[in-house]
Design an enzyme around this catalytic site. Structure first.
Site, PDB file in Angstrom:
ATOM      1  N   HIS A   1      13.186  82.758   9.455  1.00 47.46           N
ATOM      2  CA  HIS A   1      14.216  82.703  10.506  1.00 47.46           C
ATOM      3  C   HIS A   1      15.552  83.316  10.100  1.00 47.46           C
ATOM      4  CE1 HIS A   1      15.479  79.261   8.120  1.00 47.46           C
ATOM      5  NE2 HIS A   1      16.661  79.377   8.698  1.00 47.46           N
TER       6      HIS A   1
HETATM    7  C1  UD1 Z   1      20.834  77.309  11.370  1.00 48.44           C
HETATM    8  C2  UD1 Z   1      21.609  77.350  10.061  1.00 48.44           C
HETATM    9  C3  UD1 Z   1      20.644  77.735   8.924  1.00 48.44           C
HETATM   10  C4  UD1 Z   1      19.417  76.853   8.906  1.00 48.44           C
HETATM   11  C5  UD1 Z   1      18.755  76.913  10.276  1.00 48.44           C
HETATM   12  C6  UD1 Z   1      17.518  76.058  10.349  1.00 48.44           C
HETATM   13  C7  UD1 Z   1      23.942  78.125  10.272  1.00 48.44           C
HETATM   14  C8  UD1 Z   1      24.857  79.232   9.968  1.00 48.44           C
HETATM   15  N1  UD1 Z   1      22.651  78.380  10.086  1.00 48.44           N
HETATM   16  O1  UD1 Z   1      20.400  78.640  11.659  1.00 48.44           O
HETATM   17  O2  UD1 Z   1      21.333  77.576   7.701  1.00 48.44           O
HETATM   18  O3  UD1 Z   1      18.530  77.297   7.918  1.00 48.44           O
HETATM   19  O4  UD1 Z   1      19.714  76.440  11.232  1.00 48.44           O
HETATM   20  O5  UD1 Z   1      16.905  76.169  11.588  1.00 48.44           O
HETATM   21  O6  UD1 Z   1      24.399  77.054  10.626  1.00 48.44           O
HETATM   22  N2  UD1 Z   1      18.154  78.142  19.092  1.00 48.44           N
HETATM   23  C9  UD1 Z   1      17.364  77.559  20.057  1.00 48.44           C
HETATM   24  N3  UD1 Z   1      17.281  76.200  20.084  1.00 48.44           N
HETATM   25  C10 UD1 Z   1      17.957  75.407  19.218  1.00 48.44           C
HETATM   26  C11 UD1 Z   1      18.771  76.029  18.249  1.00 48.44           C
HETATM   27  C12 UD1 Z   1      18.862  77.385  18.192  1.00 48.44           C
HETATM   28  O7  UD1 Z   1      16.724  78.222  20.867  1.00 48.44           O
HETATM   29  O8  UD1 Z   1      17.828  74.165  19.289  1.00 48.44           O
HETATM   30  C13 UD1 Z   1      18.207  79.620  19.031  1.00 48.44           C
HETATM   31  C14 UD1 Z   1      19.338  80.190  19.827  1.00 48.44           C
HETATM   32  O9  UD1 Z   1      18.921  81.402  20.375  1.00 48.44           O
HETATM   33  C15 UD1 Z   1      20.416  80.442  18.796  1.00 48.44           C
HETATM   34  C16 UD1 Z   1      19.589  80.802  17.571  1.00 48.44           C
HETATM   35  O10 UD1 Z   1      18.403  80.000  17.690  1.00 48.44           O
HETATM   36  O11 UD1 Z   1      21.295  81.439  19.152  1.00 48.44           O
HETATM   37  C17 UD1 Z   1      20.256  80.526  16.271  1.00 48.44           C
HETATM   38  O12 UD1 Z   1      20.674  79.161  16.187  1.00 48.44           O
HETATM   39  P1  UD1 Z   1      21.883  78.747  15.239  1.00 48.44           P
HETATM   40  O13 UD1 Z   1      22.136  77.289  15.291  1.00 48.44           O
HETATM   41  O14 UD1 Z   1      23.062  79.626  15.502  1.00 48.44           O
HETATM   42  O15 UD1 Z   1      21.396  79.164  13.795  1.00 48.44           O
HETATM   43  P2  UD1 Z   1      19.947  79.070  13.120  1.00 48.44           P
HETATM   44  O16 UD1 Z   1      19.386  80.429  12.975  1.00 48.44           O
HETATM   45  O17 UD1 Z   1      19.116  78.014  13.739  1.00 48.44           O
END
Ligand code: UD1
Length: 364
Positions: free
Chosen positions: A206
């Site tokens: 991811h």
């Molecule tokens: C975050 C953490 C990362 C961790 C990861 C585990 C930061 C900078 N990164 O990254 O360290 O390893 O979580 O999963 O805080 N999204 C959904 N549903 C959700 C959450 C996210 O669809 O419940 C999608 C959205 O499109 C979002 C993208 O995932 O834009 C990224 O989510 P985000 O919380 O920004 O960072 P992660 O890549 O999940």
């Protein structure tokens, strides 16, 4: 004493669960107040609620509901919402875990209000400033008043950065507290149809550095498909990765070729159960490097560096970056029966949360 505990994203939940439980055991203490804040950084049921249920974490007292956005948007939303909580609640301590945007945002907010901050899983360093988590770790640790570490390498990192000795506290690993508590229950779950003990590999992917660029992601999947010809690969996919696979035209191909079995994100118990029964894990996660070391499952980490070097030095972790040859060689060596001796780091013994709560309840 009033404590606000913060969790925001999937990898935070298994770190906060044993700390909540250790505090619950101290509930009889007069004047002790614990409140759990969920920032809402992760909000999909599969990325959040399932973990609360599996890990028996009490329903959060407050949910900030910040959701997704750019880094600045997400961080800013957490700060604005968390400032209000701090102003209303006036806690003595804010406790943050891990390295996600919520960790850093709540630390900055609390410190500017003069509230003391404890950071659990302090001192990890990848020395790679292209990782948002590394920036979060540095900002959090420079501000925190108490830095709870998982291993002696983290202590050295903090000392090198000039952190005062009395702030550093080597307690072990709360993520491993959770693993040890739930391992037997997870292992006892039935395997998905068609999989047998030791007869499959698990893939998680991811990180922006791996999934956001077409060339890197296509090259990774070409290699992963080669590995999948030798062993079935189970792939619980993060929503970000599914979106990129679709965008780069790889999703249809994966869905047709069933050697890589694409699943929705799994909650904690089914995931750990799968890892415990797997032949090896291929990942770019942080925490999984630690969990595989304790479960003694070979872990191939498709990243150029790790903030958890102890898992490579004494655990089961092998760093390959995204280089196809290195990934293939490492995976085939495992499949051909190469076994590296490994051991479990000091104090990864299921008692880290107790140590943390003990320190916090006795602080001046
Ligand atoms: C975050 C953490 C990362 C961790 C990861 C585990 C930061 C900078 N990164 O990254 O360290 O390893 O979580 O999963 O805080 N999204 C959904 N549903 C959700 C959450 C996210 O669809 O419940 C999608 C959205 O499109 C979002 C993208 O995932 O834009 C990224 O989510 P985000 O919380 O920004 O960072 P992660 O890549 O999940």
């Amino acid at each position: 004493m009033k404590f606000l505990l913060v969790a925001g994203a999937r990898p935070n939940f298994m770190k906060i669960a044993p700390i909540m439980e250790a505090f619950r055991k101290q509930q009889h203490r007069p004047g002790l107040e614990i409140r759990l804040v969920h920032t809402g950084q992760h909000y999909d049921p599969k990325m959040s609620n399932g973990f609360f249920e599996d890990l028996n974490i009490p329903h959060p007292d407050i949910n900030l509901g910040v959701g997704s956005g750019t880094h600045a948007q997400q961080t800013a939303r957490v700060m604005i919402a968390f400032e209000e909580v701090c102003l209303n609640d006036r806690p003595d301590w804010v406790l943050v875990v891990g390295d996600v945007n919520s960790t850093m945002a709540c630390t900055i907010t609390a410190k500017k209000l003069g509230i003391r901050v404890a950071h659990v899983e302090a001192g990890l360093r990848s020395n790679d400033m292209s990782m948002p988590e590394e920036i979060n770790r540095l900002c959090t640790d420079v501000l925190a008043d108490l830095l709870f570490t998982t291993d002696p390498i983290a202590d050295q990192n903090l000392r090198r950065e000039g952190v005062a000795e009395e702030k550093i506290c080597f307690v072990g690993n709360t993520m491993i507290d959770t693993l040890l508590l739930h391992m037997d229950r997870a292992r006892a779950l039935p395997l998905p149809e068609g999989l047998r003990d030791g007869g499959f590999a698990i893939l998680t992917l991811h990180r922006p550095g791996n999934v956001d660029h077409r060339e890197t992601l296509c090259s990774l999947f070409a290699t992963l498909l080669e590995i999948a010809r030798r062993i079935p690969v189970v792939f619980p996919a993060h929503p970000r990765t599914v979106a990129r696979l679709k965008e780069f035209g790889l999703l249809d191909q994966l869905q047709q070729d069933d050697s890589i079995r694409l699943l929705e994100p799994l909650s904690y118990l089914p995931f750990i159960g799968l890892v415990a029964h797997s032949r090896m894990v291929l990942t770019d996660s942080g925490g999984i490097q630690e969990e595989t070391t304790v479960l003694r499952v070979p872990c191939i980490t498709m990243r150029p560096n790790t903030e958890r070097p102890i898992t490579c030095e004494i655990g089961t972790n092998i760093l390959t970056g995204s280089d196809p040859d290195r990934i293939r060689t490492a995976a085939f060596a495992v499949l051909d029966g190469a076994v590296r001796p490994s051991s479990i780091p000091e104090k990864w013994d299921g008692k880290a949360a107790e140590r943390i709560v003990n320190v916090l309840l006795n602080v001046e």
